[in-house]
Design a protein around this motif. Structure first.
Motif, short mmCIF file in Angstrom:
data_model
loop_
_atom_site.label_atom_id
_atom_site.label_comp_id
_atom_site.label_asym_id
_atom_site.label_seq_id
_atom_site.Cartn_x
_atom_site.Cartn_y
_atom_site.Cartn_z
N LYS A 1 0.96 -0.83 0.35
CA LYS A 1 0.35 -0.35 -0.05
C LYS A 1 0.74 1.65 0.25
O LYS A 1 0.36 2.17 -0.35
N LEU A 2 2.09 1.16 0.65
CA LEU A 2 3.17 2.71 1.11
C LEU A 2 3.45 2.94 -0.53
O LEU A 2 3.63 3.87 -1.15
N ARG A 3 3.72 1.24 -0.85
CA ARG A 3 4.54 1.66 -2.95
C ARG A 3 3.50 2.14 -3.23
O ARG A 3 4.22 2.79 -4.43
N ARG A 4 2.89 1.60 -3.39
CA ARG A 4 1.56 1.95 -4.43
C ARG A 4 1.00 3.52 -4.12
O ARG A 4 0.93 4.76 -5.18
N ASN A 5 1.26 4.44 -2.94
CA ASN A 5 0.75 5.36 -2.59
C ASN A 5 2.13 6.17 -3.39
O ASN A 5 2.02 7.05 -4.08
N GLN A 6 3.00 5.97 -2.54
CA GLN A 6 4.81 6.64 -2.72
C GLN A 6 4.25 7.19 -4.91
O GLN A 6 4.49 7.68 -5.32
N ALA A 7 3.93 5.89 -5.32
CA ALA A 7 4.35 6.02 -7.43
C ALA A 7 3.16 5.74 -7.70
O ALA A 7 2.54 5.06 -8.42
N HIS A 8 2.26 6.78 -7.11
CA HIS A 8 0.69 7.52 -7.74
C HIS A 8 0.72 6.69 -9.30
O HIS A 8 1.49 7.99 -9.77
N GLY A 9 -0.37 5.72 -9.53
CA GLY A 9 -0.18 5.39 -10.60
C GLY A 9 0.65 4.41 -11.38
O GLY A 9 -0.03 4.13 -12.91
N GLU A 10 1.73 4.04 -10.93
CA GLU A 10 2.39 3.33 -11.66
C GLU A 10 1.86 2.01 -11.43
O GLU A 10 1.73 1.93 -10.91
N GLN A 11 2.36 0.65 -12.11
CA GLN A 11 1.34 -0.49 -12.16
C GLN A 11 2.37 -1.27 -11.33
O GLN A 11 3.56 -1.33 -11.72
N PHE A 12 2.33 -2.61 -10.28
CA PHE A 12 3.75 -3.05 -10.16
C PHE A 12 2.47 -4.15 -9.52
O PHE A 12 1.66 -4.72 -9.95
#
Length: 153
Positions: free
Chosen positions: A91-102
């Motif tokens: 969740k933290l990682r996705r919030n930091q790189a908003h819009g990027e797909q992981f």
């Protein structure tokens, strides 16, 4: 529209009764007659009929969900499943790189490669979220009562 148990039994009984009667020249299918008369969908009526045909001891009632009560509001085990270190990191990682797909595997590998200090920070955040989640039901209930159920974001 949801049918009660009694309504389903009545509909099934009527369907079987109408089906056996010769309706004469202006024939409408028994299914159509009942769905028109009671204002229910043909799909609902078909499900009642199929259920009764498959099971001679048919009792028309709604099924109980197998996961009833197993949510983050009511169940500590479920909260621990949701609020864990890896999910917190994702969740933290996705919030930091908003819009990027992981992809999940990439995030799991990144988490495993974190040093102990970073993992401890993630664990502290997780514990904080876990403690806050214990009071979600109370907080949501209070907000809904205070606003008479009218909430906008």
């Amino acid at each position: 529209q949801q049918c009660t148990r009694t309504e389903k039994q009545t509909l099934l009984h009527l369907f079987l009764s109408i089906k056996s009667i010769d309706l004469g020249v202006n024939k409408k299918q028994p299914l159509t007659l009942l769905t028109d008369a009671f204002g229910i969908s043909k799909r609902t009526m078909r499900r009642i009929i199929v259920s009764a045909a498959e099971n001679e001891n048919f009792i028309p009632e709604r099924k109980q969900r197998s996961d009833k009560g197993h949510n983050i509001f009511l169940n500590q085990t479920r909260r621990e499943q949701v609020f864990n270190d890896i999910n917190t990191y994702k969740k933290l990682r996705r919030n930091q790189a908003h819009g990027e797909q992981f992809c999940e595997e990439e995030l799991k590998m990144d988490f495993e490669n974190l040093n102990n200090n970073e993992k401890e920070n993630i664990s502290n955040i997780k514990e904080e979220q876990l403690q806050q989640s214990q009071f979600l039901l109370t907080e949501v209930t209070k907000i809904l009562q205070d606003t008479n159920g009218s909430i906008s974001w």
